[in-house]
Design a protein around this motif. Structure first.
Motif, PDB file in Angstrom:
ATOM      1  N   LEU A   9      39.718  59.133  34.052  1.00 10.40           N
ATOM      2  CA  LEU A   9      40.704  58.097  33.785  1.00 10.40           C
ATOM      3  C   LEU A   9      41.744  58.543  32.756  1.00 10.40           C
ATOM      4  CD1 LEU A   9      38.397  54.954  33.656  1.00 10.40           C
ATOM      5  CD2 LEU A   9      39.817  55.710  35.537  1.00 10.40           C
ATOM      6  N   GLU A  10      41.905  59.833  32.568  1.00 17.85           N
ATOM      7  CA  GLU A  10      42.801  60.346  31.539  1.00 17.85           C
ATOM      8  C   GLU A  10      44.242  59.871  31.716  1.00 17.85           C
ATOM      9  OE1 GLU A  10      40.295  62.247  29.051  1.00 17.85           O
ATOM     10  OE2 GLU A  10      42.435  62.402  28.875  1.00 17.85           O
ATOM     11  N   GLY A  11      44.740  59.856  32.945  1.00 15.42           N
ATOM     12  CA  GLY A  11      46.139  59.546  33.184  1.00 15.42           C
ATOM     13  C   GLY A  11      46.440  58.069  33.195  1.00 15.42           C
ATOM     14  N   ILE A  12      45.467  57.239  32.945  1.00 12.80           N
ATOM     15  CA  ILE A  12      45.662  55.803  33.014  1.00 12.80           C
ATOM     16  C   ILE A  12      45.764  55.245  31.604  1.00 12.80           C
ATOM     17  CG2 ILE A  12      44.646  53.640  33.797  1.00 12.80           C
ATOM     18  CD1 ILE A  12      43.263  55.205  35.984  1.00 12.80           C
ATOM     19  N   SER A  13      46.779  54.429  31.374  1.00 10.42           N
ATOM     20  CA  SER A  13      46.953  53.861  30.042  1.00 10.42           C
ATOM     21  C   SER A  13      45.871  52.824  29.767  1.00 10.42           C
ATOM     22  CB  SER A  13      48.336  53.217  29.921  1.00 10.42           C
ATOM     23  OG  SER A  13      48.407  52.066  30.733  1.00 10.42           O
ATOM     24  N   LEU A  71      42.166  47.309  35.532  1.00  8.76           N
ATOM     25  CA  LEU A  71      41.238  47.834  36.531  1.00  8.76           C
ATOM     26  C   LEU A  71      39.810  47.382  36.262  1.00  8.76           C
ATOM     27  CD1 LEU A  71      42.572  51.474  37.013  1.00  8.76           C
ATOM     28  CD2 LEU A  71      42.707  49.584  38.632  1.00  8.76           C
ATOM     29  N   SER A  72      39.439  47.325  35.001  1.00  7.19           N
ATOM     30  CA  SER A  72      38.098  46.880  34.648  1.00  7.19           C
ATOM     31  C   SER A  72      37.888  45.414  35.025  1.00  7.19           C
ATOM     32  CB  SER A  72      37.874  47.076  33.151  1.00  7.19           C
ATOM     33  OG  SER A  72      36.620  46.587  32.787  1.00  7.19           O
ATOM     34  N   GLN A  73      38.891  44.580  34.754  1.00  2.00           N
ATOM     35  CA  GLN A  73      38.798  43.161  35.116  1.00  2.00           C
ATOM     36  C   GLN A  73      38.719  42.994  36.630  1.00  2.00           C
ATOM     37  OE1 GLN A  73      42.239  41.445  33.281  1.00  2.00           O
ATOM     38  NE2 GLN A  73      41.263  41.245  31.272  1.00  2.00           N
ATOM     39  N   GLU A  74      39.543  43.748  37.354  1.00  2.90           N
ATOM     40  CA  GLU A  74      39.521  43.672  38.811  1.00  2.90           C
ATOM     41  C   GLU A  74      38.172  44.139  39.359  1.00  2.90           C
ATOM     42  OE1 GLU A  74      42.181  45.115  42.653  1.00  2.90           O
ATOM     43  OE2 GLU A  74      42.518  46.026  40.697  1.00  2.90           O
ATOM     44  N   ASN A  75      37.627  45.184  38.767  1.00  4.45           N
ATOM     45  CA  ASN A  75      36.322  45.690  39.176  1.00  4.45           C
ATOM     46  C   ASN A  75      35.233  44.641  38.958  1.00  4.45           C
ATOM     47  OD1 ASN A  75      34.417  47.478  40.096  1.00  4.45           O
ATOM     48  ND2 ASN A  75      34.293  48.625  38.188  1.00  4.45           N
ATOM     49  N   ASP A  76      35.277  43.959  37.819  1.00  4.68           N
ATOM     50  CA  ASP A  76      34.297  42.905  37.534  1.00  4.68           C
ATOM     51  C   ASP A  76      34.413  41.750  38.529  1.00  4.68           C
ATOM     52  OD1 ASP A  76      34.507  43.246  33.904  1.00  4.68           O
ATOM     53  OD2 ASP A  76      33.333  44.356  35.402  1.00  4.68           O
ATOM     54  N   GLN A  77      35.652  41.378  38.887  1.00  4.68           N
ATOM     55  CA  GLN A  77      35.854  40.306  39.861  1.00  4.68           C
ATOM     56  C   GLN A  77      35.294  40.700  41.227  1.00  4.68           C
ATOM     57  OE1 GLN A  77      40.082  39.696  39.746  1.00  4.68           O
ATOM     58  NE2 GLN A  77      39.974  38.239  38.041  1.00  4.68           N
ATOM     59  N   LEU A  78      35.519  41.937  41.620  1.00  3.53           N
ATOM     60  CA  LEU A  78      35.023  42.403  42.917  1.00  3.53           C
ATOM     61  C   LEU A  78      33.499  42.468  42.942  1.00  3.53           C
ATOM     62  CD1 LEU A  78      37.640  45.182  43.698  1.00  3.53           C
ATOM     63  CD2 LEU A  78      37.421  42.962  44.813  1.00  3.53           C
ATOM     64  N   LYS A  79      32.891  42.883  41.834  1.00  2.37           N
ATOM     65  CA  LYS A  79      31.427  42.906  41.752  1.00  2.37           C
ATOM     66  C   LYS A  79      30.861  41.501  41.878  1.00  2.37           C
ATOM     67  CE  LYS A  79      30.836  47.037  38.902  1.00  2.37           C
ATOM     68  NZ  LYS A  79      30.422  47.539  37.582  1.00  2.37           N
ATOM     69  N   LYS A  80      31.507  40.552  41.217  1.00  2.00           N
ATOM     70  CA  LYS A  80      31.057  39.160  41.285  1.00  2.00           C
ATOM     71  C   LYS A  80      31.183  38.638  42.715  1.00  2.00           C
ATOM     72  CE  LYS A  80      31.914  34.630  39.270  1.00  2.00           C
ATOM     73  NZ  LYS A  80      32.753  33.840  38.370  1.00  2.00           N
ATOM     74  N   LEU A  81      32.296  38.920  43.371  1.00  2.00           N
ATOM     75  CA  LEU A  81      32.514  38.484  44.747  1.00  2.00           C
ATOM     76  C   LEU A  81      31.477  39.093  45.684  1.00  2.00           C
ATOM     77  CD1 LEU A  81      34.321  36.964  46.766  1.00  2.00           C
ATOM     78  CD2 LEU A  81      35.691  39.037  46.939  1.00  2.00           C
ATOM     79  N   LEU A  82      31.188  40.368  45.500  1.00  3.39           N
ATOM     80  CA  LEU A  82      30.194  41.036  46.330  1.00  3.39           C
ATOM     81  C   LEU A  82      28.807  40.420  46.129  1.00  3.39           C
ATOM     82  CD1 LEU A  82      29.597  43.354  48.303  1.00  3.39           C
ATOM     83  CD2 LEU A  82      29.176  44.799  46.322  1.00  3.39           C
ATOM     84  N   GLY A  83      28.465  40.107  44.897  1.00  3.77           N
ATOM     85  CA  GLY A  83      27.186  39.470  44.612  1.00  3.77           C
ATOM     86  C   GLY A  83      27.081  38.093  45.249  1.00  3.77           C
TER      87      GLY A  83
END
Length: 103
Positions: A55-59, A66-78
């Motif tokens: 993740l070096e090139g990401i501010s 991205l972390s928030q979106e990832n958490d939302q997707l994990k919740k939706l998948l669950g």
């Protein structure tokens, strides 16, 4: 003035600390490097030129998004997995002869 070459690990440590604190000048003073040098390292870090971490090139802002979106997707998948399990249990209870078609 003598020229000093710093390792990528050192640069990465200093840049991460500067981004976390938000005060590049104070971090530069702490490590006894020029503020302009730290600013250049930060730009290289954000452009992904260090290349050691995925993740070096990401501010930091993009990382948070991205972390928030990832958490939302994990919740939706669950939730979907739970819904599928509930529906399968209902089918088993009401129509046991359909159980063979689910597998």
């Amino acid at each position: 003035m003598k020229r000093i070459r710093h390792s990528k690990d050192f640069k990465l440590q200093v840049v991460k600390e500067a981004l976390e604190t938000g005060n590049k000048a104070a971090v530069a003073r702490r490590y006894e490097i020029a503020p302009n040098m730290l600013h250049r390292w930060t730009k290289e870090y954000e452009a992904g030129k260090f290349g050691d971490v995925s993740l070096e090139g990401i501010s930091s802002l993009e990382t948070k998004v991205l972390s928030q979106e990832n958490d939302q997707l994990k919740k939706l998948l669950g939730e979907q997995a739970l819904e599928i399990a509930i529906l399968r249990d209902l089918i088993k209870k009401k129509n046991p002869h359909l159980l063979t078609k689910l597998k």
